[in-house]
Design a protein around this motif. Structure first.
Motif, PDB file in Angstrom:
ATOM      1  N   PRO A  61       0.809  -1.225   0.000  1.00 28.78           N
ATOM      2  CA  PRO A  61       0.000   0.000   0.000  1.00 28.78           C
ATOM      3  C   PRO A  61       0.842   1.276   0.000  1.00 28.78           C
ATOM      4  O   PRO A  61       0.454   2.275  -0.629  1.00 28.78           O
ATOM      5  CB  PRO A  61      -0.826  -0.121   1.289  1.00 28.78           C
ATOM      6  CG  PRO A  61      -0.910  -1.588   1.537  1.00 28.78           C
ATOM      7  CD  PRO A  61       0.406  -2.136   1.092  1.00 28.78           C
ATOM      8  N   VAL A  62       1.977   1.257   0.687  1.00 29.54           N
ATOM      9  CA  VAL A  62       2.844   2.438   0.690  1.00 29.54           C
ATOM     10  C   VAL A  62       3.489   2.607  -0.680  1.00 29.54           C
ATOM     11  O   VAL A  62       3.637   3.735  -1.181  1.00 29.54           O
ATOM     12  CB  VAL A  62       3.900   2.337   1.802  1.00 29.54           C
ATOM     13  CG1 VAL A  62       4.771   3.593   1.821  1.00 29.54           C
ATOM     14  CG2 VAL A  62       3.246   2.146   3.159  1.00 29.54           C
ATOM     15  N   THR A 118      -0.711   3.100   7.657  1.00 31.06           N
ATOM     16  CA  THR A 118      -0.024   3.269   6.376  1.00 31.06           C
ATOM     17  C   THR A 118      -0.834   4.043   5.346  1.00 31.06           C
ATOM     18  O   THR A 118      -0.538   3.980   4.151  1.00 31.06           O
ATOM     19  CB  THR A 118       0.378   1.898   5.797  1.00 31.06           C
ATOM     20  OG1 THR A 118      -0.774   1.052   5.725  1.00 31.06           O
ATOM     21  CG2 THR A 118       1.440   1.243   6.663  1.00 31.06           C
ATOM     22  N   LEU A 119      -1.847   4.758   5.767  1.00 26.37           N
ATOM     23  CA  LEU A 119      -2.538   5.685   4.884  1.00 26.37           C
ATOM     24  C   LEU A 119      -3.256   6.724   5.745  1.00 26.37           C
ATOM     25  O   LEU A 119      -3.503   6.510   6.931  1.00 26.37           O
ATOM     26  CB  LEU A 119      -3.513   4.976   3.935  1.00 26.37           C
ATOM     27  CG  LEU A 119      -4.718   4.216   4.533  1.00 26.37           C
ATOM     28  CD1 LEU A 119      -5.933   5.125   4.693  1.00 26.37           C
ATOM     29  CD2 LEU A 119      -5.085   3.034   3.646  1.00 26.37           C
ATOM     30  N   PRO A 124      -6.472  13.331   2.359  1.00 28.70           N
ATOM     31  CA  PRO A 124      -6.538  11.877   2.536  1.00 28.70           C
ATOM     32  C   PRO A 124      -5.833  11.140   1.406  1.00 28.70           C
ATOM     33  O   PRO A 124      -5.792  11.618   0.268  1.00 28.70           O
ATOM     34  CB  PRO A 124      -8.045  11.592   2.536  1.00 28.70           C
ATOM     35  CG  PRO A 124      -8.642  12.724   1.761  1.00 28.70           C
ATOM     36  CD  PRO A 124      -7.791  13.918   2.099  1.00 28.70           C
ATOM     37  N   THR A 125      -5.292   9.979   1.729  1.00 26.69           N
ATOM     38  CA  THR A 125      -4.609   9.155   0.731  1.00 26.69           C
ATOM     39  C   THR A 125      -5.305   7.814   0.530  1.00 26.69           C
ATOM     40  O   THR A 125      -4.760   6.930  -0.122  1.00 26.69           O
ATOM     41  CB  THR A 125      -3.143   8.913   1.144  1.00 26.69           C
ATOM     42  OG1 THR A 125      -3.104   8.127   2.335  1.00 26.69           O
ATOM     43  CG2 THR A 125      -2.424  10.234   1.382  1.00 26.69           C
ATOM     44  N   GLY A 126      -6.493   7.654   1.099  1.00 31.24           N
ATOM     45  CA  GLY A 126      -7.233   6.418   0.934  1.00 31.24           C
ATOM     46  C   GLY A 126      -8.385   6.346   1.910  1.00 31.24           C
ATOM     47  O   GLY A 126      -8.735   7.331   2.562  1.00 31.24           O
ATOM     48  N   LEU A 127      -8.969   5.159   2.007  1.00 32.73           N
ATOM     49  CA  LEU A 127     -10.043   4.949   2.970  1.00 32.73           C
ATOM     50  C   LEU A 127     -10.021   3.497   3.440  1.00 32.73           C
ATOM     51  O   LEU A 127      -9.453   2.619   2.782  1.00 32.73           O
ATOM     52  CB  LEU A 127     -11.402   5.331   2.388  1.00 32.73           C
ATOM     53  CG  LEU A 127     -11.860   4.700   1.063  1.00 32.73           C
ATOM     54  CD1 LEU A 127     -12.514   3.347   1.304  1.00 32.73           C
ATOM     55  CD2 LEU A 127     -12.847   5.620   0.363  1.00 32.73           C
ATOM     56  N   HIS A 128     -10.637   3.264   4.596  1.00 27.98           N
ATOM     57  CA  HIS A 128     -10.719   1.930   5.187  1.00 27.98           C
ATOM     58  C   HIS A 128     -12.129   1.365   5.015  1.00 27.98           C
ATOM     59  O   HIS A 128     -13.101   2.120   4.985  1.00 27.98           O
ATOM     60  CB  HIS A 128     -10.386   1.977   6.679  1.00 27.98           C
ATOM     61  CG  HIS A 128      -8.964   2.332   6.972  1.00 27.98           C
ATOM     62  ND1 HIS A 128      -8.613   3.413   7.755  1.00 27.98           N
ATOM     63  CD2 HIS A 128      -7.800   1.752   6.599  1.00 27.98           C
ATOM     64  CE1 HIS A 128      -7.304   3.483   7.854  1.00 27.98           C
ATOM     65  NE2 HIS A 128      -6.780   2.487   7.152  1.00 27.98           N
ATOM     66  N   PHE A 129     -12.219   0.047   4.919  1.00 27.81           N
ATOM     67  CA  PHE A 129     -13.524  -0.597   5.021  1.00 27.81           C
ATOM     68  C   PHE A 129     -13.545  -1.410   6.311  1.00 27.81           C
ATOM     69  O   PHE A 129     -12.557  -2.021   6.700  1.00 27.81           O
ATOM     70  CB  PHE A 129     -13.853  -1.441   3.790  1.00 27.81           C
ATOM     71  CG  PHE A 129     -12.888  -2.520   3.430  1.00 27.81           C
ATOM     72  CD1 PHE A 129     -13.079  -3.831   3.833  1.00 27.81           C
ATOM     73  CD2 PHE A 129     -11.774  -2.236   2.631  1.00 27.81           C
ATOM     74  CE1 PHE A 129     -12.204  -4.847   3.477  1.00 27.81           C
ATOM     75  CE2 PHE A 129     -10.885  -3.231   2.270  1.00 27.81           C
ATOM     76  CZ  PHE A 129     -11.094  -4.542   2.694  1.00 27.81           C
TER      77      PHE A 129
END
Length: 417
Positions: A297-298, A318-319, A329-334
């Motif tokens: 992911p990084v 890591t995001l 933001p550099t992403g999202l979590h589920f």
């Protein structure tokens, strides 16, 4: 920390030995071992076996000869190392690091069990406590067909003995260094020892950012059960208009091919250049595993690609998540490890529009650079060496930063590397 800034004892007088697990394929821990060796020019290097390919072995050329154990010439050891687990602890204990003042173990299983004397300072950089003996032993038993029958009982007995050995050999480590706050919690739960946090390095300097994105999503992973690639396939079966590219190989490949929907492409293992191109062009990188850290992911963010990750373990560090306290933001979590939860996250990503800036992704990833890792690791060992010589009993209270009083500090928000 530049060499000139190191204490004189750590710079000139201390002799260093670096001990790794086994060298068969190049991965994240091998890359960390390469950088650890680079921190200490002239250090002796040890591994249980060294069967790297010529190209991979060249990456460690500066380390000189790797000292191995009696397992080096065992039959088929490079391909079937798991068959030698019952004697791997004995092999690690056979390493002769008697000439060293400082011993650095690079450990995800056995390396921290190297035998040291009371007058040697032992730092262990831990990628994970032995996962197949602790958290994931049921998954490993299933993956390798050892979850039933006589072989299954023998494997469970072996894991029980490995757990006892793993916990006992923690007493031989003076300072634990963890790759993430998640691993700090696992070190505490497994060994009841605090640790210092140093995030591993990611090859951000060698990856190029790309702002132009195509219409596919991507994941790069070894195809084993706990990586949950099956979950991704099911999620994209529910989204026939979306495309997913899966890069990697492993024991799950035959099963994944049988259940692969037409909008998912299983490309197998690819050269580094092709992986980089896929990361650069993807709309987002998918990560469904409950990992201790997660290099991929990084790497994706270094290519300017945002990440959609399962919100547990190292992914929380890591995001920068959408909706979090931080800007850009550099992403999202589920929240759940299910196909429906991942599909909802992909839809949320699409609905968010242009909020994910490739430049912000790159900026965040640069916090995990190799230069940062080497500076922090040299600094940690130098500080630890001096503190240990002054008062070993006060070492951990002076250097360790986890676990915190809050049992799950990393769920409160993202951790800036």
């Amino acid at each position: 920390m530049p060499e000139a800034a190191l204490p004189a004892t750590a710079r000139r007088d201390a002799r260093v030995a670096c001990v790794h697990e086994w060298l068969t394929e190049w991965g994240g821990s091998e890359d960390a071992f390469r950088l650890i060796l680079a921190c200490f020019p002239g250090a002796q290097a040890f591994a249980t076996i060294d069967h790297l390919s010529a190209a991979d072995r060249q990456r460690l050329a500066a380390a000189g000869p790797i000292r191995t154990t009696f397992l080096q010439n065992a039959p088929a050891v490079a391909r079937r190392f798991w068959n030698y687990l019952p004697v791997t602890a004995l092999a690690v204990e056979s390493h002769d690091v008697g000439d060293a003042d400082i011993v650095v173990s690079s450990s995800h299983a056995f390396a921290k069990g190297v035998l040291t004397r009371a007058d040697q300072f032992h730092v262990s950089y831990v990628y994970s406590p032995m996962r197949y003996a602790w958290d994931l032993h049921r998954e490993y038993l299933r993956d390798y067909g050892l979850d039933r029958g006589a072989k299954g009982w023998l494997a469970r007995l072996l894991f029980k003995r490995l757990r006892a050995w793993d916990r006992q050999t923690a007493n031989n480590v003076d300072l634990f260094v963890a790759i993430s706050r998640h691993v700090q919690q696992r070190i505490w739960r497994t060994y009841r020892r605090p640790s210092r946090l140093i995030y591993p390095a990611v090859r951000v300097e060698r990856l190029r950012m790309e702002t132009h994105k195509e219409d596919h999503y991507v994941t790069v992973s070894r195809l084993v059960n706990y990586k949950r690639i099956d979950l991704m396939l099911e999620a994209f079966r529910q989204m026939p208009s979306r495309k997913l590219v899966v890069i990697g190989d492993g024991p799950e490949m035959p099963a994944l091919r049988r259940r692969c929907p037409p909008n998912v492409e299983l490309r197998g293992r690819l050269p580094d250049e092709a992986v980089e191109a896929a990361l650069q062009s993807a709309r987002a990188f998918l990560f469904a595993a409950h990992e201790d850290f997660g290099i991929s992911p990084v790497e994706a963010q270094a290519c300017g690609t945002p990440v959609i990750a399962y919100g547990a373990g190292g992914s929380l560090e890591t995001l920068r998540p959408l909706g979090g306290a931080a800007e850009a933001p550099t992403g999202l979590h589920f929240p759940e490890q299910t196909a429906a939860s991942l599909a909802a996250a992909v839809q949320a990503f699409e609905d968010a529009g242009p909020v994910f800036d490739p430049h912000a992704c790159r900026e965040f990833a640069e916090g995990f650079s190799e230069a940062r890792f080497q500076r922090e690791f040299r600094d940690c060992v130098a500080q630890g060496w001096d503190a240990w010589k002054q008062d070993p009993r006060a070492l951990e209270s002076r250097l360790c930063d986890g676990p915190a009083a809050d049992p799950l500090p990393f769920v409160r928000g993202w951790a800036q590397p």
